[in-house]
Motif scaffolding. Structure first.
Motif, mmCIF file in Angstrom:
data_model
loop_
_atom_site.group_PDB
_atom_site.id
_atom_site.type_symbol
_atom_site.label_atom_id
_atom_site.label_comp_id
_atom_site.label_asym_id
_atom_site.label_seq_id
_atom_site.Cartn_x
_atom_site.Cartn_y
_atom_site.Cartn_z
ATOM 1 N N GLN B 276 2.451 71.984 46.096
ATOM 2 C CA GLN B 276 3.584 71.263 45.537
ATOM 3 C C GLN B 276 3.504 71.092 44.027
ATOM 4 O O GLN B 276 4.416 71.456 43.293
ATOM 5 C CB GLN B 276 3.652 69.895 46.204
ATOM 6 C CG GLN B 276 5.035 69.325 46.227
ATOM 7 C CD GLN B 276 5.058 68.029 47.000
ATOM 8 O OE1 GLN B 276 4.063 67.320 47.087
ATOM 9 N NE2 GLN B 276 6.187 67.716 47.564
ATOM 10 N N GLN B 277 2.353 70.544 43.566
ATOM 11 C CA GLN B 277 2.232 70.301 42.131
ATOM 12 C C GLN B 277 2.228 71.591 41.345
ATOM 13 O O GLN B 277 2.810 71.687 40.270
ATOM 14 C CB GLN B 277 0.957 69.511 41.842
ATOM 15 C CG GLN B 277 1.191 68.041 42.008
ATOM 16 C CD GLN B 277 -0.071 67.250 41.917
ATOM 17 O OE1 GLN B 277 -1.170 67.786 41.984
ATOM 18 N NE2 GLN B 277 0.069 65.961 41.774
ATOM 19 N N PHE B 278 1.582 72.589 41.929
ATOM 20 C CA PHE B 278 1.536 73.871 41.243
ATOM 21 C C PHE B 278 2.949 74.388 41.004
ATOM 22 O O PHE B 278 3.267 74.859 39.915
ATOM 23 C CB PHE B 278 0.735 74.884 42.066
ATOM 24 C CG PHE B 278 0.780 76.256 41.500
ATOM 25 C CD1 PHE B 278 0.054 76.576 40.368
ATOM 26 C CD2 PHE B 278 1.569 77.240 42.080
ATOM 27 C CE1 PHE B 278 0.118 77.840 39.831
ATOM 28 C CE2 PHE B 278 1.633 78.506 41.553
ATOM 29 C CZ PHE B 278 0.901 78.810 40.421
ATOM 30 N N ILE B 279 3.816 74.274 42.024
ATOM 31 C CA ILE B 279 5.187 74.764 41.882
ATOM 32 C C ILE B 279 5.919 74.008 40.775
ATOM 33 O O ILE B 279 6.593 74.602 39.928
ATOM 34 C CB ILE B 279 5.945 74.602 43.229
ATOM 35 C CG1 ILE B 279 5.362 75.550 44.274
ATOM 36 C CG2 ILE B 279 7.433 74.864 43.061
ATOM 37 C CD1 ILE B 279 5.562 77.001 43.965
#
Lengths: 351, 303, 244
Positions: B276-279
């Motif tokens: 999620q955070q990577f996206i």
């Protein structure tokens, strides 16, 4: 004697004092080692945040990358590259017998490789992130470290979120490993201090300050700003990588969120320490780190969970009321200590 | 991952689900992003505590629901009211002292506030994920012969979100206070000379932002999950959206918010929630690079 | 040395420059005058690459520079000063000077060059030249506006440019010092061999100094010629008196 040489002598004095202290109070040796780690963190942050005006909230990424690189290399030296996956998936149940010399060799090689890899990362990331200015750089780097931590957390080969344990230093005497890491951090911080105080005394330091004061003007004067910015990040990344590698060995166990990419602990501490000591000065981060570490170690456990709230409040109070930091305030009061000459003007120039 | 992509082609109807998910996310992102655009535009404050205000609002809703059995929908105005005063307090205690200082000072001060808020929530409510269960949650919409299930609460959430947004826009356009805020945004000094109390306007702007975040958080608590440390991701999302849309561009904010929502809808379903955070960060970098390339053509820089 | 051919630039609906053509000759002092809002600073910004031009060509020493980034243009030896002066506020004057050295052939290792006494001497000499030697250890941000202007001029000289674009060098300078400044500009031109291209509002200054003058009005080139020609040109007088 130049200011730069005087600073080196003072730092040598501090190092000797620390060694004596460590001999006298061996129980606190790990604390003192971590204090030197804090000095490294604060000083490498200040090279961007203070000297260059690029306030990174994600420098701790290099710390974590260095830790993982060095750990994987040490494991690969024991089991070969093919054995790394097997070792990490066994999550600590494989016990290792290792000779002292092999351990030290692996640790130093791993640390060195960690530094180099971090420099490469800083070079590549810097081409993109250092084009972002002001708030975009701060939030971009913060996102960067969160994303990297998340990626590592789901990467099975390096142990994913469960982490991985490292070989233990085969010492007969339990205090021996404490001394080893103490000297490692002492040495790295001394080299880091010497290097940064040298580099800021050259044209490099002036260029970073120029970028901080007015980047558009620096460009208009033809300074190759991106080259300076990326180099500055590479220098910080190298020392952070080394420090992370050694810290990994010291912890024996590494995992992504709390140990390798501790955004909210070390990642915030480095900013707070540099601000507390006074950013943009050579001594500020050192003083800030020492004071912060001592305060933290003496009060942390008595705050019953509220230490994080206190940390947040401390940041707010420092940035609002104590923006210049300790060394900044001293420089204003006693400029001659810092080599700043204010000549009284007998006949005021009439312009 | 490949399975997820294959699924898209085997059952085209799942696309509808992902896009709907995206719109649900997006409507919430749009609210907090609008708040950020407001404080950014009016007082040049890049608020890093934005996401933590959202989560704080969510915890109020959750607390009223779980402790007093209040219907979460009814808590919405209550939470907005509480968050309004919380925002006012935050302005007087912190923001006021940093808005005229250099950029990093205000950024760091708000980062400090973010830490305080998230750790405080963590201490008081614990680190578990929570959700506010509403009476409405039991009913579900079935689409495509039951292949896609949409909980009723999400539809209601989007409607509530739209109501808050419309009320807010009307307030900004029609009321005198809204006009004063917009005048200050255009030129603070001129507004001051014209007799507008800019300090009050700033306080009001920040409080309104806080209330918007509270509403957004209440909806998050109803429709999805909240957790003390989710805040930072919401902050970055708001930055992505505002950076992509630019300031004072309301349709842009809404479009960017839905775009990010749909992107996350797909990414969550295909890659799984662990990216999620990577996206979000990836979206941030892409948006920043895209803006920079466009500005470079005009030989400008993003500042 | 600099040749502009039919340069146009519009900001939104405002046509700031309309088909402006001019040339700056090597070794001379060229002036650019015109009423407020006539597009003088836009010409400067176009030359140094602060914004792209809509059409036309800008050449420096025969090389097309209208597409180049700011830093690269500066490294060709073309520098400018700003109307609102820009100096490095938290560094002292000497440091401001030291960092302003020539970057044209700087290699990677030159980044870490130490302060030699040679450039230190040059910096102090130039500070003396503009009359700021006594102020050399003050923070540049603490200087008065006029002093900052002089410092910026000295910084530009430190860079050894081939040509220097000065945006209103006398604005904000104490009138009693203006003669001294004119003298220094002349010396920069003759002693250091720097071609000057000057925007100036003060007619007395520019008429005393320039070899060639261009006059802009409403974004268009109105007249050009020797100072005495310009002084007697009816169109120029009309433009200044608001004839339009």
């Amino acid at each position: 004697m130049s200011i730069y040489k005087r600073d080196l002598l003072i730092y040598a004095g501090i190092s000797i004092f620390a060694i004596v202290l460590a001999q006298l109070f061996p129980a606190y040796i790990t604390q003192i080692a971590v204090m030197f780690l804090m000095v490294i963190l604060a000083q490498t942050w200040d090279l961007q945040g203070g000297q260059m005006g690029y306030n990174s909230l994600g420098n701790i990424m290099f710390f974590g990358i260095g830790m993982y690189v060095s750990s994987i290399i040490q494991i690969a030296m024991l089991y070969g590259w093919g054995g790394v996956g097997e070792y990490t998936s066994a999550s600590g149940s494989i016990k290792v017998e290792i000779l002292k010399d092999n351990y030290l060799y692996g640790m130093f090689l791993g640390a060195f490789a960690a530094g180099i890899v971090c420099v490469l990362f800083a070079f590549v990331f810097g081409q993109i992130f250092l084009l972002f200015r002001g708030p975009y750089f701060a939030i971009g780097t913060l996102g960067m470290v969160l994303a990297v931590a998340e990626l590592v957390s789901s990467w099975e080969w390096v142990g994913a979120g469960g982490g991985l344990s490292l070989p233990v230093y085969p010492a007969v005497d339990p205090t021996e490993s404490g001394r080893l890491y103490f000297y490692c951090f002492l040495a790295i911080s001394a080299i880091c201090f010497a290097f940064i105080s040298w580099v800021t005394s050259t044209r490099f330091g002036l260029a970073l300050n120029a970028i901080r004061d007015d980047e558009a003007k620096a460009e208009a004067m033809g300074i190759r700003t991106l080259r300076y910015k990326v180099s500055s990040w590479m220098i910080s990344a190298f020392f952070l990588g080394l420090a992370g590698a050694i810290f990994g060995n010291m912890s024996n166990f590494i995992e992504p969120l709390e140990v390798a990419f501790p955004t909210i602990t070390f990642g915030v501490f480095m900013v707070v320490m540099a601000l507390l000591g006074g950013k943009g000065t050579v001594w500020g981060p050192v003083v800030g780190a020492v004071i912060f570490h001592i305060i933290k170690e003496t009060t942390w456990t008595y705050m019953l969970g509220y230490q994080w709230v206190a940390l947040g409040l401390l940041i707010i109070v420092i940035v609002i009321f104590f923006n210049q930091g300790i060394m900044g305030s001293l420089a204003e009061r006693y400029p001659h200590w810092f080599g700043i000459k204010i000549e009284e003007d007998p006949e005021e120039a009439s312009t | 991952m490949w399975q997820g992509i294959e699924l898209l082609f085997q059952y085209p109807s799942v696309n509808v689900k992902y896009i709907l998910d995206g719109l649900f996310f997006g409507s919430i992102f749009a609210l907090s992003a609008y708040g950020l655009a407001l404080v950014w535009g009016v007082m040049n404050l890049k608020n890093l505590a934005q996401g933590d205000l959202v989560i704080l609002g969510g915890y109020f809703t959750w607390y009223f629901q779980s402790a007093f059995g209040l219907n979460p929908i009814l808590t919405l105005p209550l939470v907005m009211g509480i968050m309004f005063f919380f925002g006012w307090a935050m302005y007087v205690l912190v923001v006021k002292w940093v808005i005229d200082k250099d950029l990093f000072t205000s950024l760091l001060a708000t980062f400090g506030m973010a830490l305080v808020i998230q750790q405080f929530i963590n201490l008081v409510f614990g680190p578990e994920t929570q959700t506010a269960i509403s009476e409405l949650g039991r009913f579900k919409f079935y689409m495509f012969g039951g292949k896609i299930i949409v909980p009723e609460i999400r539809v209601v959430g989007v409607v509530l979100c739209a109501i808050v947004a419309i009320a807010l826009i009307t307030f900004m356009k029609r009321s005198r206070t809204g006009q004063a805020i917009r005048a200050t945004a255009q030129d603070a000094r001129a507004a001051k000379v014209m007799g507008i109390n800019t300090d009050r306007v700033y306080a009001l702007t920040f409080s309104i932002n806080s209330a918007i975040c509270g509403a957004s958080g209440a909806l998050v608590a109803m429709m999805f999950l909240i957790q003390p440390f989710y805040g930072i991701t919401y902050s970055i999302r708001s930055f992505v959206i505002v950076t992509a849309a630019g300031l004072g561009n309301l349709p842009g904010v809404v479009t960017a918010a839905f775009g990010l929502g749909v992107l996350e809808g797909y990414a969550n379903n295909i890659l799984g929630a662990s990216y999620q955070q990577f996206i979000v960060v990836f979206a941030l970098v892409v948006v920043l690079v895209w803006r920079m390339v466009r500005l470079r053509k005009a030989r400008m820089v993003l500042e | 040395m600099i040749v502009l051919k039919d340069v146009s630039k519009a900001f939104g609906g405002v046509q700031a420059n309309k088909k402006v053509s001019l040339s700056v000759e090597e070794g001379k002092i060229t002036g650019l005058i015109g009423p407020n809002g006539s597009g003088k600073t836009t010409v400067f910004n176009s030359i140094v690459g602060y914004h792209p031009i809509d059409e036309g060509s800008i050449q420096f020493k025969g090389q097309e520079i209208s597409q180049m980034p700011v830093q690269s243009i500066a490294r060709l030896g073309l520098l400018r000063t700003f109307q609102q002066t820009r100096i490095y506020g938290k560094m002292n004057c000497v440091e401001n000077m030291l960092i302003s050295t020539d970057n044209r052939n700087a290699s990677v290792w030159d980044m870490f060059g130490s302060r030699t006494s040679e450039i230190q001497d040059k910096a102090e000499h130039l500070l003396e030249f503009v009359g700021l030697y006594r102020k050399r250890s003050l923070k540049a941000g603490d200087l008065s506006f006029g002093q900052q202007k002089l410092l910026e001029f000295a910084m530009a000289l430190m860079n050894d440019p081939d040509i220097l674009l000065l945006d209103e060098p006398t604005a904000g300078i104490n009138p009693t010092l203006i003669n001294g400044l004119i003298d220094r500009l002349h010396r920069a031109n003759t002693e250091f061999g720097i071609t000057l291209f000057v925007i100036e509002h003060n007619m007395r200054v520019i008429m005393n100094m320039a070899d060639q003058i261009y006059c802009l009005s409403n974004g268009q080139m109105l007249a050009s010629g020797k100072p005495e020609d310009i002084q007697n040109d009816k169109r120029v007088i009309d433009a200044y008196l608001g004839g339009h």
